[in-house]
Scaffold this motif. Structure first.
Motif, mmCIF file in Angstrom:
data_model
loop_
_atom_site.group_PDB
_atom_site.id
_atom_site.type_symbol
_atom_site.label_atom_id
_atom_site.label_comp_id
_atom_site.label_asym_id
_atom_site.label_seq_id
_atom_site.Cartn_x
_atom_site.Cartn_y
_atom_site.Cartn_z
ATOM 1 N N ALA A 90 -68.605 -21.664 34.797
ATOM 2 C CA ALA A 90 -69.887 -22.369 34.825
ATOM 3 C C ALA A 90 -71.048 -21.411 34.634
ATOM 4 C CB ALA A 90 -70.042 -23.092 36.164
ATOM 5 N N ASN A 91 -72.070 -21.908 33.955
ATOM 6 C CA ASN A 91 -73.349 -21.210 33.862
ATOM 7 C C ASN A 91 -74.445 -22.277 33.899
ATOM 8 O OD1 ASN A 91 -73.720 -22.180 31.130
ATOM 9 N ND2 ASN A 91 -72.291 -20.582 30.489
ATOM 10 N N LYS A 92 -75.679 -21.869 33.830
ATOM 11 C CA LYS A 92 -76.771 -22.842 33.928
ATOM 12 C C LYS A 92 -76.738 -23.854 32.786
ATOM 13 C CE LYS A 92 -80.071 -20.143 36.613
ATOM 14 N NZ LYS A 92 -81.408 -19.541 36.649
ATOM 15 N N GLN A 97 -71.152 -30.182 33.134
ATOM 16 C CA GLN A 97 -69.702 -30.123 32.920
ATOM 17 C C GLN A 97 -69.013 -29.481 34.120
ATOM 18 O OE1 GLN A 97 -70.453 -28.184 28.948
ATOM 19 N NE2 GLN A 97 -68.428 -29.097 28.556
ATOM 20 N N ALA A 98 -69.643 -28.462 34.688
ATOM 21 C CA ALA A 98 -69.080 -27.780 35.852
ATOM 22 C C ALA A 98 -68.959 -28.742 37.031
ATOM 23 C CB ALA A 98 -69.948 -26.582 36.218
ATOM 24 N N ILE A 99 -69.986 -29.545 37.247
ATOM 25 C CA ILE A 99 -69.950 -30.527 38.343
ATOM 26 C C ILE A 99 -68.852 -31.549 38.085
ATOM 27 C CG2 ILE A 99 -71.256 -32.391 39.450
ATOM 28 C CD1 ILE A 99 -73.774 -30.559 39.086
ATOM 29 N N ASN A 100 -68.719 -31.986 36.839
ATOM 30 C CA ASN A 100 -67.634 -32.920 36.501
ATOM 31 C C ASN A 100 -66.273 -32.296 36.765
ATOM 32 O OD1 ASN A 100 -69.286 -35.065 35.779
ATOM 33 N ND2 ASN A 100 -69.366 -34.452 33.629
ATOM 34 N N PHE A 101 -66.114 -30.997 36.459
ATOM 35 C CA PHE A 101 -64.858 -30.311 36.744
ATOM 36 C C PHE A 101 -64.601 -30.270 38.245
ATOM 37 C CE2 PHE A 101 -62.326 -26.498 37.678
ATOM 38 C CZ PHE A 101 -61.174 -26.805 36.966
ATOM 39 N N LYS A 103 -65.466 -32.375 40.401
ATOM 40 C CA LYS A 103 -65.064 -33.718 40.825
ATOM 41 C C LYS A 103 -63.599 -34.013 40.531
ATOM 42 C CE LYS A 103 -69.709 -35.685 40.469
ATOM 43 N NZ LYS A 103 -70.598 -36.584 39.719
ATOM 44 N N THR A 104 -62.982 -33.282 39.604
ATOM 45 C CA THR A 104 -61.566 -33.500 39.295
ATOM 46 C C THR A 104 -60.650 -32.772 40.272
ATOM 47 O OG1 THR A 104 -61.293 -31.588 37.809
ATOM 48 C CG2 THR A 104 -62.110 -33.658 36.833
ATOM 49 N N LEU A 105 -61.207 -31.867 41.071
ATOM 50 C CA LEU A 105 -60.403 -31.062 41.985
ATOM 51 C C LEU A 105 -60.314 -31.709 43.352
ATOM 52 C CD1 LEU A 105 -61.881 -27.514 41.184
ATOM 53 C CD2 LEU A 105 -59.784 -28.537 40.269
ATOM 54 N N LYS A 106 -59.269 -31.340 44.068
ATOM 55 C CA LYS A 106 -59.135 -31.737 45.469
ATOM 56 C C LYS A 106 -59.695 -30.602 46.318
ATOM 57 C CE LYS A 106 -54.918 -34.341 44.640
ATOM 58 N NZ LYS A 106 -53.475 -34.381 44.801
ATOM 59 N N PRO A 107 -60.322 -30.922 47.451
ATOM 60 C CA PRO A 107 -60.827 -29.856 48.316
ATOM 61 C C PRO A 107 -59.663 -29.058 48.915
ATOM 62 C CG PRO A 107 -61.169 -32.012 49.314
ATOM 63 C CD PRO A 107 -60.592 -32.250 47.957
ATOM 64 N N PRO A 108 -59.902 -27.840 49.334
ATOM 65 C CA PRO A 108 -61.175 -27.132 49.265
ATOM 66 C C PRO A 108 -61.489 -26.661 47.839
ATOM 67 C CG PRO A 108 -59.517 -25.738 50.312
ATOM 68 C CD PRO A 108 -58.872 -27.062 50.051
ATOM 69 N N TYR A 109 -62.787 -26.420 47.624
ATOM 70 C CA TYR A 109 -63.295 -25.996 46.327
ATOM 71 C C TYR A 109 -63.519 -24.483 46.367
ATOM 72 C CZ TYR A 109 -64.103 -30.980 46.279
ATOM 73 O OH TYR A 109 -63.921 -32.330 46.368
ATOM 74 N N VAL A 110 -63.136 -23.807 45.300
ATOM 75 C CA VAL A 110 -63.257 -22.353 45.244
ATOM 76 C C VAL A 110 -64.306 -21.989 44.192
ATOM 77 C CG1 VAL A 110 -62.050 -20.175 44.825
ATOM 78 C CG2 VAL A 110 -60.823 -22.101 45.870
ATOM 79 N N LEU A 111 -65.313 -21.248 44.620
ATOM 80 C CA LEU A 111 -66.367 -20.764 43.724
ATOM 81 C C LEU A 111 -66.356 -19.248 43.773
ATOM 82 C CD1 LEU A 111 -69.313 -23.110 44.857
ATOM 83 C CD2 LEU A 111 -67.639 -23.510 43.036
ATOM 84 N N LYS A 112 -66.275 -18.616 42.603
ATOM 85 C CA LYS A 112 -66.217 -17.154 42.540
ATOM 86 C C LYS A 112 -67.305 -16.637 41.611
ATOM 87 C CE LYS A 112 -61.232 -16.686 43.264
ATOM 88 N NZ LYS A 112 -59.987 -16.109 42.723
ATOM 89 N N ALA A 113 -68.125 -15.738 42.117
ATOM 90 C CA ALA A 113 -69.075 -15.050 41.248
ATOM 91 C C ALA A 113 -68.270 -14.309 40.192
ATOM 92 C CB ALA A 113 -69.923 -14.076 42.057
ATOM 93 N N ASP A 114 -68.665 -14.445 38.939
ATOM 94 C CA ASP A 114 -67.911 -13.826 37.855
ATOM 95 C C ASP A 114 -67.907 -12.306 37.948
ATOM 96 O OD1 ASP A 114 -66.613 -13.680 35.181
ATOM 97 O OD2 ASP A 114 -68.543 -12.857 34.572
ATOM 98 N N GLY A 115 -69.022 -11.709 38.287
ATOM 99 C CA GLY A 115 -69.142 -10.252 38.290
ATOM 100 C C GLY A 115 -68.848 -9.637 39.641
ATOM 101 N N LEU A 116 -69.074 -8.342 39.729
ATOM 102 C CA LEU A 116 -68.819 -7.604 40.961
ATOM 103 C C LEU A 116 -69.835 -7.986 42.029
ATOM 104 C CD1 LEU A 116 -68.088 -4.056 39.507
ATOM 105 C CD2 LEU A 116 -66.440 -5.783 40.272
ATOM 106 N N VAL A 150 -70.212 -18.468 37.177
ATOM 107 C CA VAL A 150 -69.374 -18.744 38.338
ATOM 108 C C VAL A 150 -68.067 -19.363 37.862
ATOM 109 C CG1 VAL A 150 -69.144 -20.090 40.480
ATOM 110 C CG2 VAL A 150 -71.362 -19.091 39.851
ATOM 111 N N VAL A 151 -66.966 -18.831 38.342
ATOM 112 C CA VAL A 151 -65.666 -19.406 38.032
ATOM 113 C C VAL A 151 -65.312 -20.384 39.149
ATOM 114 C CG1 VAL A 151 -63.205 -18.946 37.750
ATOM 115 C CG2 VAL A 151 -64.888 -17.436 36.682
#
Length: 192
Positions: A90-92, A97-101, A103-116, A150-151
């Motif tokens: 995801a990016n700005k 599309q990121a929000i729609n993705f 919504k397709t997942l079951k919790p918990p939701y994992v968000l990872k900053a792409d960089g260090l 964000v991945v």
């Protein structure tokens, strides 16, 4: 303190590090932090006739990108048929599309900053509305430049471990694995 000398040089100050290596006649460099690897410290030393023959333990810029970018690593795994959790980068510009993705997942939701992000750029969230809010916060700089992308990942439950391999590009040695204990609290109940 018993095994070495701490020096007041930033890990990204390549000229000062190189000068120290030359001054102290260091012939073997082992790099721990990811930042100098991702920024090309190996290539920096190899480009100088005074340091190009020094033994160096750590990947070059391209290899370090596997740790330096979650998106790069996920795409690498997908290209090479390495099993990995479903994901969306995801990016700005693709926030809807990121929000729609999400919504397709079951919790918990994992968000990872792409960089260090110094080991702090991962959020595991149980509520969709909070995940959407935190995604927006991350894209707006919660983890600085590291979260400009964000991945979003499918949550996988199980034991996480790291496997370390030393290679010269031709042969390799597999070192013992290390188990990561990411969540605080008994039974992995707390925050990441």
């Amino acid at each position: 303190a018993d095994c070495g000398t701490n020096i007041p040089i930033a890990v990204s100050d390549f000229p000062a590090l190189k000068n120290y290596i030359i001054e102290k006649q260091i012939d073997f460099v082992i790099v721990g932090p990811e930042e100098p690897l991702v920024k090309g410290f190996k290539e920096y030393l190899e480009a100088d006739s005074l340091t190009k023959e020094i033994l160096f333990l750590g990947p070059g810029r391209v290899g370090a990108e596997l740790e330096g970018s979650k998106d790069f690593a996920k795409a690498f795994m997908r290209r090479n048929n390495i099993p990995t959790a479903a994901y969306f980068s995801a990016n700005k510009e693709n926030l809807a599309q990121a929000i729609n993705f999400l919504k397709t997942l079951k919790p918990p939701y994992v968000l990872k900053a792409d960089g260090l992000a110094a080991g702090k750029g991962v959020l595991i969230i149980n509520e969709l509305s909070e995940a959407i809010s935190e995604l927006e916060n991350m894209l707006n700089g919660k983890f600085g430049q590291a979260s400009s992308k964000v991945v979003i990942e499918e949550f996988l439950k199980g034991i996480e471990c790291s496997v370390f391999v030393l290679t010269d590009g031709k042969s390799y040695v597999i070192l013992p694995e290390a188990k990561d204990y990411k969540r605080i609290g008994d039974g992995d109940t707390g925050l990441n």
